[in-house]
Motif scaffolding. Structure first.
Motif, PDB file in Angstrom:
ATOM      1  N   GLY A  63       0.746  -1.248   0.000  1.00 33.98           N
ATOM      2  CA  GLY A  63       0.000   0.000   0.000  1.00 33.98           C
ATOM      3  C   GLY A  63       0.779   1.304   0.000  1.00 33.98           C
ATOM      4  O   GLY A  63       0.206   2.338   0.298  1.00 33.98           O
ATOM      5  N   PHE A  64       2.057   1.299  -0.348  1.00 34.56           N
ATOM      6  CA  PHE A  64       2.822   2.548  -0.348  1.00 34.56           C
ATOM      7  C   PHE A  64       3.924   2.505  -1.398  1.00 34.56           C
ATOM      8  O   PHE A  64       4.158   1.484  -2.030  1.00 34.56           O
ATOM      9  CB  PHE A  64       3.404   2.849   1.041  1.00 34.56           C
ATOM     10  CG  PHE A  64       4.344   1.795   1.565  1.00 34.56           C
ATOM     11  CD1 PHE A  64       5.697   1.844   1.279  1.00 34.56           C
ATOM     12  CD2 PHE A  64       3.880   0.764   2.357  1.00 34.56           C
ATOM     13  CE1 PHE A  64       6.565   0.884   1.761  1.00 34.56           C
ATOM     14  CE2 PHE A  64       4.742  -0.205   2.849  1.00 34.56           C
ATOM     15  CZ  PHE A  64       6.084  -0.141   2.546  1.00 34.56           C
ATOM     16  N   MET A  65       4.617   3.618  -1.559  1.00 31.82           N
ATOM     17  CA  MET A  65       5.811   3.699  -2.404  1.00 31.82           C
ATOM     18  C   MET A  65       7.012   3.613  -1.471  1.00 31.82           C
ATOM     19  O   MET A  65       7.056   4.327  -0.465  1.00 31.82           O
ATOM     20  CB  MET A  65       5.879   5.049  -3.139  1.00 31.82           C
ATOM     21  CG  MET A  65       4.710   5.365  -4.039  1.00 31.82           C
ATOM     22  SD  MET A  65       4.653   4.421  -5.546  1.00 31.82           S
ATOM     23  CE  MET A  65       6.026   5.111  -6.441  1.00 31.82           C
ATOM     24  N   GLU A  66       7.962   2.757  -1.794  1.00 34.15           N
ATOM     25  CA  GLU A  66       9.181   2.696  -0.995  1.00 34.15           C
ATOM     26  C   GLU A  66      10.312   3.250  -1.842  1.00 34.15           C
ATOM     27  O   GLU A  66      10.416   2.959  -3.027  1.00 34.15           O
ATOM     28  CB  GLU A  66       9.465   1.278  -0.493  1.00 34.15           C
ATOM     29  CG  GLU A  66       9.572   0.213  -1.571  1.00 34.15           C
ATOM     30  CD  GLU A  66      10.985  -0.158  -1.914  1.00 34.15           C
ATOM     31  OE1 GLU A  66      11.885   0.068  -1.094  1.00 34.15           O
ATOM     32  OE2 GLU A  66      11.203  -0.670  -3.012  1.00 34.15           O
ATOM     33  N   LEU A 107      12.768   3.372  -6.807  1.00 38.22           N
ATOM     34  CA  LEU A 107      11.379   3.748  -6.585  1.00 38.22           C
ATOM     35  C   LEU A 107      10.571   2.470  -6.712  1.00 38.22           C
ATOM     36  O   LEU A 107      10.584   1.822  -7.761  1.00 38.22           O
ATOM     37  CB  LEU A 107      10.910   4.773  -7.626  1.00 38.22           C
ATOM     38  CG  LEU A 107       9.447   5.169  -7.486  1.00 38.22           C
ATOM     39  CD1 LEU A 107       9.265   6.042  -6.253  1.00 38.22           C
ATOM     40  CD2 LEU A 107       8.972   5.887  -8.724  1.00 38.22           C
ATOM     41  N   GLY A 108       9.914   2.083  -5.638  1.00 38.89           N
ATOM     42  CA  GLY A 108       9.130   0.853  -5.642  1.00 38.89           C
ATOM     43  C   GLY A 108       7.689   1.133  -5.274  1.00 38.89           C
ATOM     44  O   GLY A 108       7.399   1.563  -4.164  1.00 38.89           O
ATOM     45  N   LYS A 109       6.797   0.912  -6.228  1.00 39.50           N
ATOM     46  CA  LYS A 109       5.365   1.031  -5.951  1.00 39.50           C
ATOM     47  C   LYS A 109       4.918  -0.329  -5.437  1.00 39.50           C
ATOM     48  O   LYS A 109       4.789  -1.276  -6.197  1.00 39.50           O
ATOM     49  CB  LYS A 109       4.608   1.407  -7.214  1.00 39.50           C
ATOM     50  CG  LYS A 109       3.119   1.573  -7.003  1.00 39.50           C
ATOM     51  CD  LYS A 109       2.461   1.968  -8.317  1.00 39.50           C
ATOM     52  CE  LYS A 109       0.989   2.179  -8.155  1.00 39.50           C
ATOM     53  NZ  LYS A 109       0.373   2.509  -9.439  1.00 39.50           N
ATOM     54  N   VAL A 110       4.726  -0.431  -4.139  1.00 34.86           N
ATOM     55  CA  VAL A 110       4.407  -1.709  -3.528  1.00 34.86           C
ATOM     56  C   VAL A 110       2.977  -2.115  -3.847  1.00 34.86           C
ATOM     57  O   VAL A 110       2.719  -3.254  -4.201  1.00 34.86           O
ATOM     58  CB  VAL A 110       4.668  -1.662  -2.003  1.00 34.86           C
ATOM     59  CG1 VAL A 110       4.294  -2.968  -1.366  1.00 34.86           C
ATOM     60  CG2 VAL A 110       6.125  -1.324  -1.731  1.00 34.86           C
ATOM     61  N   PHE A 148       8.748  -1.443  -9.951  1.00 34.90           N
ATOM     62  CA  PHE A 148      10.040  -1.047  -9.399  1.00 34.90           C
ATOM     63  C   PHE A 148      10.890  -0.411 -10.480  1.00 34.90           C
ATOM     64  O   PHE A 148      10.918  -0.868 -11.613  1.00 34.90           O
ATOM     65  CB  PHE A 148      10.783  -2.250  -8.794  1.00 34.90           C
ATOM     66  CG  PHE A 148      10.039  -2.862  -7.664  1.00 34.90           C
ATOM     67  CD1 PHE A 148       9.140  -3.894  -7.880  1.00 34.90           C
ATOM     68  CD2 PHE A 148      10.193  -2.383  -6.384  1.00 34.90           C
ATOM     69  CE1 PHE A 148       8.420  -4.430  -6.836  1.00 34.90           C
ATOM     70  CE2 PHE A 148       9.483  -2.920  -5.335  1.00 34.90           C
ATOM     71  CZ  PHE A 148       8.589  -3.948  -5.565  1.00 34.90           C
ATOM     72  N   GLN A 149      11.570   0.646 -10.108  1.00 40.40           N
ATOM     73  CA  GLN A 149      12.455   1.357 -11.026  1.00 40.40           C
ATOM     74  C   GLN A 149      13.728   1.688 -10.266  1.00 40.40           C
ATOM     75  O   GLN A 149      13.687   2.310  -9.218  1.00 40.40           O
ATOM     76  CB  GLN A 149      11.772   2.633 -11.504  1.00 40.40           C
ATOM     77  CG  GLN A 149      12.619   3.505 -12.387  1.00 40.40           C
ATOM     78  CD  GLN A 149      11.875   4.771 -12.803  1.00 40.40           C
ATOM     79  OE1 GLN A 149      10.670   4.872 -12.683  1.00 40.40           O
ATOM     80  NE2 GLN A 149      12.623   5.740 -13.277  1.00 40.40           N
ATOM     81  N   ASN A 150      14.865   1.240 -10.789  1.00 40.96           N
ATOM     82  CA  ASN A 150      16.153   1.540 -10.177  1.00 40.96           C
ATOM     83  C   ASN A 150      16.876   2.568 -11.022  1.00 40.96           C
ATOM     84  O   ASN A 150      16.797   2.539 -12.245  1.00 40.96           O
ATOM     85  CB  ASN A 150      17.017   0.280 -10.070  1.00 40.96           C
ATOM     86  CG  ASN A 150      16.476  -0.671  -9.041  1.00 40.96           C
ATOM     87  OD1 ASN A 150      16.315  -0.295  -7.893  1.00 40.96           O
ATOM     88  ND2 ASN A 150      16.165  -1.889  -9.447  1.00 40.96           N
TER      89      ASN A 150
END
Length: 192
Positions: A63-66, A107-110, A148-150
């Motif tokens: 439920g969040f962006m990490e 950037l990880g959209k969980v 996910f984007q690195n």
């Protein structure tokens, strides 16, 4: 547009993950003041002795962006950190293996959920300094597929801030960035 300092705070330290020390940068502020930000942790710069860093064993999120940022990661004996780390993300039935290098931003959209771990070989000794920011997703996006984007350090743009400091910025998906930016009030929280 200027921003007002709401108040200042000295972040408390506490154990996290498998037993490593973090600074909980936003601990002194209420969720109402921080919305949509959930947490901001610093893994303070420290020289770790062989076998002393426990890492973070596999655990779930939803439920969040990490947004983890590895500022510094070195090995005392010169070995590549990609050979010494075991970083895995399991999401949507797919497993991703990550190799954070110094300056890497993720950037990880969980969304609907994922599990991840960050483990370092017990033979490692060296320096580590990292940050992790969590940003709440709007209710409409809490069950979105993980993404996910690195970004390698060379891919991150730099900006010069007031006072001459330089900051690296991470890229995001514009649709998500717009929705979150619409909810953020313009304030600055000063942390010493």
């Amino acid at each position: 547009v200027g921003m007002d300092v709401v108040r200042t705070s000295r972040p408390p330290s506490r154990l996290e993950g498998g037993g490593f020390m973090i600074k909980d940068i936003l601990a002194a502020f209420s969720m109402k003041e921080l919305d949509p930000f959930l947490l901001w942790h610093e893994l303070p710069k420290k020289e770790h002795q062989r076998g002393s860093f426990p890492g973070g064993p596999m655990h779930p999120h939803r439920g969040f962006m990490e947004c983890p940022y590895t500022k510094l990661m070195t090995s005392s004996d010169g070995r590549s950190m990609s050979t010494l780390t075991k970083n895995r993300v399991k999401a949507g039935g797919v497993e991703h293996k990550l190799s954070p290098e110094p300056g890497t931003f993720e950037l990880g959209k969980v969304g609907v959920g994922m599990e991840h771990e960050m483990l370092i070989d017990e033979s490692w000794s060296g320096s580590l300094h990292a940050f992790q920011l969590w940003v709440n997703l709007p209710n409409a996006n809490k069950f979105d597929a993980p993404y996910f984007q690195n970004a390698a350090p060379s891919a991150l743009p730099s900006v010069t801030l007031d006072g001459g400091a330089t900051a690296k910025l991470g890229a995001t998906r514009p649709r998500v960035e717009r929705r979150l930016a619409d909810r953020v009030r313009r304030r600055r929280l000063a942390v010493r």
